[in-house]
Enzyme design. Structure first.
Site, PDB file in Angstrom:
ATOM      1  N   HIS A 194      31.974  44.136  39.754  1.00  0.00           N
ATOM      2  CA  HIS A 194      31.298  44.696  40.918  1.00  0.00           C
ATOM      3  C   HIS A 194      30.695  46.057  40.551  1.00  0.00           C
ATOM      4  O   HIS A 194      31.131  46.691  39.591  1.00  0.00           O
ATOM      5  CB  HIS A 194      32.295  44.982  42.051  1.00  0.00           C
ATOM      6  CG  HIS A 194      33.206  43.870  42.433  1.00  0.00           C
ATOM      7  ND1 HIS A 194      33.100  43.211  43.636  1.00  0.00           N
ATOM      8  CD2 HIS A 194      34.274  43.322  41.803  1.00  0.00           C
ATOM      9  CE1 HIS A 194      34.065  42.304  43.731  1.00  0.00           C
ATOM     10  NE2 HIS A 194      34.786  42.345  42.626  1.00  0.00           N
ATOM     11  N   TYR A 195      29.746  46.538  41.340  1.00  0.00           N
ATOM     12  CA  TYR A 195      29.503  47.981  41.365  1.00  0.00           C
ATOM     13  C   TYR A 195      29.999  48.521  42.697  1.00  0.00           C
ATOM     14  O   TYR A 195      30.147  47.777  43.674  1.00  0.00           O
ATOM     15  CB  TYR A 195      28.051  48.350  41.083  1.00  0.00           C
ATOM     16  CG  TYR A 195      26.964  47.941  42.069  1.00  0.00           C
ATOM     17  CD1 TYR A 195      27.130  47.949  43.455  1.00  0.00           C
ATOM     18  CD2 TYR A 195      25.698  47.595  41.597  1.00  0.00           C
ATOM     19  CE1 TYR A 195      26.117  47.611  44.329  1.00  0.00           C
ATOM     20  CE2 TYR A 195      24.670  47.255  42.460  1.00  0.00           C
ATOM     21  CZ  TYR A 195      24.890  47.274  43.826  1.00  0.00           C
ATOM     22  OH  TYR A 195      23.878  46.938  44.696  1.00  0.00           O
ATOM     23  N   THR A 196      30.268  49.831  42.727  1.00  0.00           N
ATOM     24  CA  THR A 196      30.856  50.417  43.934  1.00  0.00           C
ATOM     25  C   THR A 196      29.846  50.522  45.066  1.00  0.00           C
ATOM     26  O   THR A 196      30.212  50.401  46.241  1.00  0.00           O
ATOM     27  CB  THR A 196      31.440  51.806  43.631  1.00  0.00           C
ATOM     28  OG1 THR A 196      30.454  52.605  42.965  1.00  0.00           O
ATOM     29  CG2 THR A 196      32.674  51.675  42.736  1.00  0.00           C
TER      30      THR A 196
ATOM     31  N   ASP B 276      25.626  42.951  43.449  1.00  0.00           N
ATOM     32  CA  ASP B 276      26.260  43.686  42.363  1.00  0.00           C
ATOM     33  C   ASP B 276      26.886  42.792  41.291  1.00  0.00           C
ATOM     34  O   ASP B 276      27.277  41.669  41.607  1.00  0.00           O
ATOM     35  CB  ASP B 276      27.307  44.649  42.930  1.00  0.00           C
ATOM     36  CG  ASP B 276      28.387  43.964  43.779  1.00  0.00           C
ATOM     37  OD1 ASP B 276      28.019  43.193  44.684  1.00  0.00           O
ATOM     38  OD2 ASP B 276      29.585  44.216  43.559  1.00  0.00           O
TER      39      ASP B 276
ATOM     40  N   GLU C   8      35.806  47.206  39.690  1.00  0.00           N
ATOM     41  CA  GLU C   8      34.739  47.976  40.334  1.00  0.00           C
ATOM     42  C   GLU C   8      34.187  48.983  39.332  1.00  0.00           C
ATOM     43  O   GLU C   8      34.946  49.705  38.667  1.00  0.00           O
ATOM     44  CB  GLU C   8      35.275  48.722  41.557  1.00  0.00           C
ATOM     45  CG  GLU C   8      35.552  47.836  42.757  1.00  0.00           C
ATOM     46  CD  GLU C   8      34.311  47.525  43.582  1.00  0.00           C
ATOM     47  OE1 GLU C   8      33.218  48.005  43.208  1.00  0.00           O
ATOM     48  OE2 GLU C   8      34.439  46.810  44.588  1.00  0.00           O
TER      49      GLU C   8
ATOM     50  N   HIS D   4      29.819  39.740  41.132  1.00  0.00           N
ATOM     51  CA  HIS D   4      30.111  39.550  42.554  1.00  0.00           C
ATOM     52  C   HIS D   4      28.984  38.754  43.208  1.00  0.00           C
ATOM     53  O   HIS D   4      29.218  37.907  44.076  1.00  0.00           O
ATOM     54  CB  HIS D   4      30.274  40.912  43.223  1.00  0.00           C
ATOM     55  CG  HIS D   4      30.940  40.863  44.552  1.00  0.00           C
ATOM     56  ND1 HIS D   4      30.999  41.955  45.391  1.00  0.00           N
ATOM     57  CD2 HIS D   4      31.572  39.865  45.218  1.00  0.00           C
ATOM     58  CE1 HIS D   4      31.651  41.621  46.502  1.00  0.00           C
ATOM     59  NE2 HIS D   4      31.994  40.359  46.416  1.00  0.00           N
TER      60      HIS D   4
END
Length: 254
Positions: free
Chosen positions: A35-37, A152, A100, A142
């Site tokens: 994921h990215y935040t 993401d 993340e 994700h």
């Protein structure tokens, strides 16, 4: 008595989140989700991931300088994937590890991921996959498991670099060019063949010969991960050929 992280990587340290619960009895960890935040800062993302009111977490957070924080023990079910699907499985949290990666994302100024961060993500992911015997084709974005909701870690994420270092799968995409393409609103056997390939790959799509919204979203997610030069939801020859070549590399399918 000191408490250690699951990974033996020296860069990792604990920052516990309360947002987790039991995995189902007998559940096998066989997916790694990146994921990215998608928040304005790493500090804001961390606070959300450890806030019990958010009901959101991940097993790890990797900061831009490469610092690795473990938020949830791997044996526990972190709340990172949400409503999702992959290859017949609906509760992705039951069977996955979530990482993340600090990045503001598309909403707050999406930018390339720093080298130190990618080096840390690669090392962490390789360690997780080795310990849990996670197959390379089950290292996912994700956006792969939730294409209707998520983008993401996005088209700037260097999947090719990770694969070159033993994490995930990659083939050099076919060059974007002319030729036949399929897009939303079209119907017929070529659409059904495309849907069959996407479903075999793992995406949730109907196999009905109608290029509808679900098919467009799956194509977009595939492009974002495996053919990031153009992300438009149109199944051009570059997209279809890249998908076909990846399927050929699957154990038992090639």
């Amino acid at each position: 008595m000191s408490v250690k992280t699951d990974t033996s990587l020296p860069a990792a340290r604990l920052r516990p989140s309360p947002n987790h619960n039991d995995r189902p009895e007998g559940a096998r960890i066989d997916l790694l989700i990146l994921h990215y935040t998608g928040m304005e800062s790493g500090a804001a993302a961390l606070q959300r991931l450890i806030d019990p009111r958010s009901e959101v977490s991940a097993h790890y957070l990797v900061e831009e300088d490469g610092t690795i924080l473990q938020l949830v023990p791997e044996a526990r079910r972190a709340w990172h994937a949400g409503v999702a699907f992959w290859a017949g499985a609906r509760d992705i949290n039951d069977r996955s590890i979530g990482i993340e990666i600090v990045n503001p994302g598309h909403e707050y100024g999406y930018r390339p991921f720093p080298e130190a961060q990618i080096a840390a993500v690669t090392e962490l992911a390789r360690d997780i996959c080795a310990r849990h015997a996670i197959a390379a084709e089950r290292v996912l974005a994700h956006s792969d498991v939730a294409p209707a909701r998520k983008q993401d870690p996005g088209e700037l994420f260097p999947w090719a670099e990770l694969a070159a270092n033993g994490v995930g799968v990659w083939v050099d995409p076919e060059p974007v060019g002319g030729g036949r393409y399929l897009q939303e609103g079209e119907e017929g056997q070529p659409v059904e063949a495309l849907q069959s390939m996407l479903a075999l790959f793992g995406y949730e799509v109907p196999i009905d010969g109608v290029f509808g919204d679900a098919t467009r979203l799956a194509v977009t997610a595939f492009q974002r991960h495996y053919r990031p030069q153009t992300v438009d939801g149109v199944a051009d020859m570059s997209t279809i050929s890249t998908l076909h070549r990846l399927l050929q590399r699957r154990p038992g399918l090639g």
